[in-house]
Motif scaffolding. Structure first.
Motif, PDB file in Angstrom:
ATOM      1  N   GLY A   8       0.780  -1.234   0.000  1.00 36.03           N
ATOM      2  CA  GLY A   8       0.000   0.000   0.000  1.00 36.03           C
ATOM      3  C   GLY A   8       0.807   1.277   0.000  1.00 36.03           C
ATOM      4  N   GLY A   9       2.113   1.185   0.095  1.00 33.89           N
ATOM      5  CA  GLY A   9       2.937   2.378   0.081  1.00 33.89           C
ATOM      6  C   GLY A   9       2.997   3.016  -1.296  1.00 33.89           C
ATOM      7  N   GLY A  10       3.689   4.150  -1.358  1.00 38.63           N
ATOM      8  CA  GLY A  10       3.833   4.837  -2.633  1.00 38.63           C
ATOM      9  C   GLY A  10       4.309   6.253  -2.436  1.00 38.63           C
ATOM     10  N   LEU A  11       4.250   7.000  -3.520  1.00 45.03           N
ATOM     11  CA  LEU A  11       4.634   8.409  -3.520  1.00 45.03           C
ATOM     12  C   LEU A  11       3.371   9.251  -3.408  1.00 45.03           C
ATOM     13  CD1 LEU A  11       6.657  10.749  -3.969  1.00 45.03           C
ATOM     14  CD2 LEU A  11       6.331  10.401  -6.431  1.00 45.03           C
ATOM     15  N   VAL A  12       3.356  10.162  -2.477  1.00 41.37           N
ATOM     16  CA  VAL A  12       2.184  10.993  -2.254  1.00 41.37           C
ATOM     17  C   VAL A  12       2.638  12.410  -1.930  1.00 41.37           C
ATOM     18  CG1 VAL A  12       2.028  10.396   0.202  1.00 41.37           C
ATOM     19  CG2 VAL A  12      -0.034  11.116  -1.031  1.00 41.37           C
ATOM     20  N   GLN A  13       1.823  13.379  -2.309  1.00 41.60           N
ATOM     21  CA  GLN A  13       2.144  14.770  -1.993  1.00 41.60           C
ATOM     22  C   GLN A  13       1.827  15.087  -0.540  1.00 41.60           C
ATOM     23  OE1 GLN A  13       0.053  17.256  -4.822  1.00 41.60           O
ATOM     24  NE2 GLN A  13       1.628  16.953  -6.393  1.00 41.60           N
ATOM     25  N   PRO A  14       2.495  16.080   0.020  1.00 38.62           N
ATOM     26  CA  PRO A  14       2.151  16.496   1.390  1.00 38.62           C
ATOM     27  C   PRO A  14       0.661  16.812   1.504  1.00 38.62           C
ATOM     28  CG  PRO A  14       4.178  17.535   0.698  1.00 38.62           C
ATOM     29  CD  PRO A  14       3.638  16.827  -0.520  1.00 38.62           C
ATOM     30  N   GLY A  15       0.063  16.346   2.592  1.00 41.54           N
ATOM     31  CA  GLY A  15      -1.370  16.491   2.793  1.00 41.54           C
ATOM     32  C   GLY A  15      -2.187  15.344   2.266  1.00 41.54           C
ATOM     33  N   ASP A  62       3.323  10.201  19.376  1.00 41.05           N
ATOM     34  CA  ASP A  62       2.852  11.593  19.351  1.00 41.05           C
ATOM     35  C   ASP A  62       2.956  12.199  17.962  1.00 41.05           C
ATOM     36  OD1 ASP A  62       4.098  12.506  22.663  1.00 41.05           O
ATOM     37  OD2 ASP A  62       2.244  11.515  22.024  1.00 41.05           O
ATOM     38  N   SER A  63       3.942  11.765  17.204  1.00 39.91           N
ATOM     39  CA  SER A  63       4.191  12.355  15.888  1.00 39.91           C
ATOM     40  C   SER A  63       3.092  12.049  14.874  1.00 39.91           C
ATOM     41  CB  SER A  63       5.529  11.886  15.343  1.00 39.91           C
ATOM     42  OG  SER A  63       5.565  10.469  15.252  1.00 39.91           O
ATOM     43  N   PHE A  68      -2.998   9.378  11.861  1.00 34.74           N
ATOM     44  CA  PHE A  68      -2.963   7.962  11.485  1.00 34.74           C
ATOM     45  C   PHE A  68      -4.006   7.194  12.288  1.00 34.74           C
ATOM     46  CE2 PHE A  68       1.809   7.563  10.106  1.00 34.74           C
ATOM     47  CZ  PHE A  68       1.633   8.645   9.267  1.00 34.74           C
ATOM     48  N   THR A  69      -4.564   6.153  11.663  1.00 30.08           N
ATOM     49  CA  THR A  69      -5.517   5.273  12.337  1.00 30.08           C
ATOM     50  C   THR A  69      -5.150   3.828  12.063  1.00 30.08           C
ATOM     51  OG1 THR A  69      -7.302   6.919  12.075  1.00 30.08           O
ATOM     52  CG2 THR A  69      -7.941   4.654  12.596  1.00 30.08           C
ATOM     53  N   ILE A  70      -4.934   3.078  13.130  1.00 28.60           N
ATOM     54  CA  ILE A  70      -4.639   1.656  12.994  1.00 28.60           C
ATOM     55  C   ILE A  70      -5.922   0.865  13.213  1.00 28.60           C
ATOM     56  CG2 ILE A  70      -4.002   1.388  15.436  1.00 28.60           C
ATOM     57  CD1 ILE A  70      -1.829  -0.611  14.519  1.00 28.60           C
ATOM     58  N   SER A  71      -6.071  -0.221  12.459  1.00 26.17           N
ATOM     59  CA  SER A  71      -7.224  -1.100  12.619  1.00 26.17           C
ATOM     60  C   SER A  71      -6.806  -2.517  12.229  1.00 26.17           C
ATOM     61  CB  SER A  71      -8.403  -0.629  11.768  1.00 26.17           C
ATOM     62  OG  SER A  71      -8.077  -0.640  10.394  1.00 26.17           O
ATOM     63  N   ARG A  72      -7.676  -3.459  12.512  1.00 31.66           N
ATOM     64  CA  ARG A  72      -7.349  -4.851  12.166  1.00 31.66           C
ATOM     65  C   ARG A  72      -8.612  -5.607  11.839  1.00 31.66           C
ATOM     66  NH1 ARG A  72      -4.228  -7.210  17.031  1.00 31.66           N
ATOM     67  NH2 ARG A  72      -4.399  -9.180  15.865  1.00 31.66           N
ATOM     68  N   MET A  83      -3.304   6.537   6.795  1.00 33.79           N
ATOM     69  CA  MET A  83      -2.441   7.691   7.040  1.00 33.79           C
ATOM     70  C   MET A  83      -2.995   8.893   6.289  1.00 33.79           C
ATOM     71  SD  MET A  83       1.305   5.879   6.807  1.00 33.79           S
ATOM     72  CE  MET A  83       1.209   5.676   5.031  1.00 33.79           C
ATOM     73  N   ASN A  84      -3.376   9.898   7.025  1.00 34.59           N
ATOM     74  CA  ASN A  84      -3.906  11.129   6.451  1.00 34.59           C
ATOM     75  C   ASN A  84      -2.988  12.300   6.769  1.00 34.59           C
ATOM     76  OD1 ASN A  84      -6.222   9.670   5.625  1.00 34.59           O
ATOM     77  ND2 ASN A  84      -7.264  10.104   7.558  1.00 34.59           N
ATOM     78  N   SER A  85      -3.188  13.397   6.063  1.00 30.15           N
ATOM     79  CA  SER A  85      -2.398  14.613   6.290  1.00 30.15           C
ATOM     80  C   SER A  85      -0.910  14.309   6.341  1.00 30.15           C
ATOM     81  CB  SER A  85      -2.847  15.292   7.593  1.00 30.15           C
ATOM     82  OG  SER A  85      -4.223  15.601   7.556  1.00 30.15           O
ATOM     83  N   LEU A  86      -0.454  13.551   5.376  1.00 29.68           N
ATOM     84  CA  LEU A  86       0.934  13.110   5.373  1.00 29.68           C
ATOM     85  C   LEU A  86       1.901  14.274   5.227  1.00 29.68           C
ATOM     86  CD1 LEU A  86       0.439   9.844   3.363  1.00 29.68           C
ATOM     87  CD2 LEU A  86       1.576   9.990   5.589  1.00 29.68           C
ATOM     88  N   LYS A  87       3.038  14.137   5.898  1.00 30.41           N
ATOM     89  CA  LYS A  87       4.083  15.149   5.914  1.00 30.41           C
ATOM     90  C   LYS A  87       5.370  14.553   5.357  1.00 30.41           C
ATOM     91  CE  LYS A  87       2.225  17.002  10.269  1.00 30.41           C
ATOM     92  NZ  LYS A  87       2.568  17.340  11.683  1.00 30.41           N
ATOM     93  N   PRO A  88       6.267  15.390   4.863  1.00 31.11           N
ATOM     94  CA  PRO A  88       7.550  14.848   4.367  1.00 31.11           C
ATOM     95  C   PRO A  88       8.283  14.020   5.422  1.00 31.11           C
ATOM     96  CG  PRO A  88       7.261  17.091   3.617  1.00 31.11           C
ATOM     97  CD  PRO A  88       6.128  16.819   4.564  1.00 31.11           C
ATOM     98  N   GLU A  89       8.149  14.373   6.670  1.00 34.37           N
ATOM     99  CA  GLU A  89       8.833  13.616   7.727  1.00 34.37           C
ATOM    100  C   GLU A  89       8.224  12.241   7.982  1.00 34.37           C
ATOM    101  OE1 GLU A  89       7.661  16.778   7.911  1.00 34.37           O
ATOM    102  OE2 GLU A  89       6.826  17.206   9.912  1.00 34.37           O
ATOM    103  N   ASP A  90       7.111  11.942   7.335  1.00 36.66           N
ATOM    104  CA  ASP A  90       6.552  10.588   7.410  1.00 36.66           C
ATOM    105  C   ASP A  90       7.218   9.634   6.416  1.00 36.66           C
ATOM    106  OD1 ASP A  90       3.330  12.127   7.796  1.00 36.66           O
ATOM    107  OD2 ASP A  90       4.558  11.217   9.379  1.00 36.66           O
ATOM    108  N   THR A  91       8.082  10.162   5.580  1.00 37.53           N
ATOM    109  CA  THR A  91       8.790   9.333   4.609  1.00 37.53           C
ATOM    110  C   THR A  91       9.632   8.283   5.323  1.00 37.53           C
ATOM    111  OG1 THR A  91       8.843  11.066   2.931  1.00 37.53           O
ATOM    112  CG2 THR A  91      10.530   9.337   2.791  1.00 37.53           C
TER     113      THR A  91
END
Length: 116
Positions: A8-15, A62-63, A68-72, A83-91
């Motif tokens: 499910g990973g990939g390249l995404v823009q900030p936000g 905290d970061s 982010f929301t985890i589920s199973r 993962m929502n509102s992604l930031k460059p530091e989430d890379t």
């Protein structure tokens, strides 16, 4: 034989948003707390979220709290990370693992890159 397969990973823009999945096999998935970890280049692997065996106890770093929301799904032996509102530091490369099963092998992970 324990296997953990992240996707499910990939390249995404900030936000932007991504949803990661981890399919587990080789152990009784429903009995274990599961965690999502990440490792950025040059940094140690860190736990970002974990969820209890029945899904009732959830913790976040905290970061990522509030983003982010985890589920199973124990019927599918799968754990997710929305993962929502992604930031460059989430890379980072994201992995799943059962914290209590310290001798289990790690999967290959899935790369998440947040960049404009």
């Amino acid at each position: 034989q324990v296997q953990l397969v992240e996707s499910g990973g990939g390249l995404v823009q900030p936000g932007g948003s991504l949803r990661l999945s981890c399919a587990a096999s080789g152990f009784t998935f429903s009995r274990y707390t599961m965690g999502w970890y990440r490792q950025a280049p040059g940094k140690e692997r860190e736990l970002v979220a974990r969820i209890g065996s029945a899904g009732g106890i959830i913790n976040y770093a905290d970061s990522v709290k509030g983003r982010f929301t985890i589920s199973r799904d124990n019927a599918k032996n799968t754990v997710y990370l929305q993962m929502n509102s992604l930031k460059p530091e989430d890379t980072a490369v994201y992995f799943c693992h059962a914290p209590a099963r310290i001798s289990d092998p790690w999967g290959q992970g899935t790369q998440v890159t947040v960049s404009s």
